[in-house]
Design an enzyme around this catalytic site. Structure first.
Site, PDB file in Angstrom:
ATOM      1  N   HIS A  68      17.751 126.411  42.995  1.00 41.08           N
ATOM      2  CA  HIS A  68      16.107 126.409  42.906  1.00 41.08           C
ATOM      3  C   HIS A  68      15.736 125.392  43.893  1.00 41.08           C
ATOM      4  O   HIS A  68      15.985 124.049  43.831  1.00 41.08           O
ATOM      5  CB  HIS A  68      15.761 126.264  41.475  1.00 41.08           C
ATOM      6  CG  HIS A  68      14.407 126.483  41.120  1.00 41.08           C
ATOM      7  ND1 HIS A  68      13.766 127.634  41.296  1.00 41.08           N
ATOM      8  CD2 HIS A  68      13.484 125.526  41.085  1.00 41.08           C
ATOM      9  CE1 HIS A  68      12.401 127.517  40.892  1.00 41.08           C
ATOM     10  NE2 HIS A  68      12.200 126.049  40.756  1.00 41.08           N
ATOM     11  N   GLN A  78      18.409 120.644  52.912  1.00 34.92           N
ATOM     12  CA  GLN A  78      19.328 120.152  51.674  1.00 34.92           C
ATOM     13  C   GLN A  78      20.012 121.007  50.932  1.00 34.92           C
ATOM     14  O   GLN A  78      21.189 120.830  50.385  1.00 34.92           O
ATOM     15  CB  GLN A  78      18.350 119.342  50.855  1.00 34.92           C
ATOM     16  CG  GLN A  78      18.035 118.031  51.736  1.00 34.92           C
ATOM     17  CD  GLN A  78      18.813 117.162  52.285  1.00 34.92           C
ATOM     18  OE1 GLN A  78      19.907 116.676  51.655  1.00 34.92           O
ATOM     19  NE2 GLN A  78      18.880 116.897  53.549  1.00 34.92           N
ATOM     20  N   ASN A 134      21.293 130.503  52.664  1.00 36.41           N
ATOM     21  CA  ASN A 134      22.293 129.658  51.809  1.00 36.41           C
ATOM     22  C   ASN A 134      23.598 130.545  51.488  1.00 36.41           C
ATOM     23  O   ASN A 134      24.667 129.931  51.606  1.00 36.41           O
ATOM     24  CB  ASN A 134      21.794 129.604  50.309  1.00 36.41           C
ATOM     25  CG  ASN A 134      20.946 128.438  50.189  1.00 36.41           C
ATOM     26  OD1 ASN A 134      21.499 127.308  50.443  1.00 36.41           O
ATOM     27  ND2 ASN A 134      19.456 128.503  49.712  1.00 36.41           N
ATOM     28  N   GLY A 171      19.587 135.451  53.517  1.00 38.54           N
ATOM     29  CA  GLY A 171      20.778 134.866  52.874  1.00 38.54           C
ATOM     30  C   GLY A 171      21.087 133.763  53.703  1.00 38.54           C
ATOM     31  O   GLY A 171      22.512 133.633  53.757  1.00 38.54           O
TER      32      GLY A 171
END
Length: 196
Positions: free
Chosen positions: A113, A177, A14, A12
């Site tokens: 994605h 990013q 992100n 996790g």
């Protein structure tokens, strides 16, 4: 208050970037939005323990315990809906969702994605980008539709593909990013939902 529910399958990272951005940028005060819960389809997902340290409701719902994809998605939907979510955020959630699940959250479910969609939908994106000779790769935040890795693009970030890149090295460059654009795109999506 707009509630955000995050779905993960692993560490996790992100999710962590989103939770930290919500705290640092004071989403609750400035956006009227808060991350309230994290769910995983894998009981061993290490991100659940981190989410608990942040005071979030963190639960696993093992997809292997269900007879069908539809049964799992129905149970997950019930668990998510208990938190009255304004937004459902897929953050490394490695399950293809049924059309009924996607329809239920239409317009309020987003995904990230690791490619510049529409290029390289699906898996093994970094290896495929290198094999294709791409000079650039990146990440895309998009709304979730019934078609895998489609839906309106909300944000993208571009990174160079270097001559000696391996899929792992490129993935790490893209991930930095992802951690930057995903919280930003979610904040913008919440602002758009508030203005409706």
């Amino acid at each position: 208050m707009k509630n955000i529910v995050i779905l993960i399958s692993g560490s996790g990272s992100n999710m962590q970037a989103i939770v930290e951005a919500a705290r640092v940028q004071r989403w609750a005060e400035k956006q009227g939005a808060q991350v309230v819960a994290v769910f995983s389809n894998r009981p061993d997902a290490t991100g659940l323990a981190w989410a608990r340290t942040q005071g979030l409701a963190a639960q696993s719902l093992d997809h292997k315990a269900f007879d069908s994809r539809e049964a799992f998605d129905h149970a997950l939907m019930q668990a998510i809906d208990a938190f009255d979510p304004a937004l459902v955020v897929l953050a490394g959630f490695m399950r293809i969702l049924t059309p009924g699940f996607v329809a239920h959250y239409a317009g309020r479910m987003v995904n990230i994605h690791p490619s510049l969609l529409p290029a390289f939908a699906g898996l093994n994106t970094h290896a495929r980008a290198i094999e294709a000779g791409c000079k650039f790769a990146g990440a895309t935040v998009h709304e979730v539709t019934a078609e895998l890795d489609h839906g309106a693009i909300l944000a993208q970030a571009v990174v160079p593909v270097l001559p000696d890149d391996t899929p792992e090295v490129l993935a790490a460059r893209v991930l930095t990013q992802e951690h930057r654009i995903y919280p930003q795109a979610i904040a913008e999506k919440i602002a758009a939902l508030r203005s409706r």
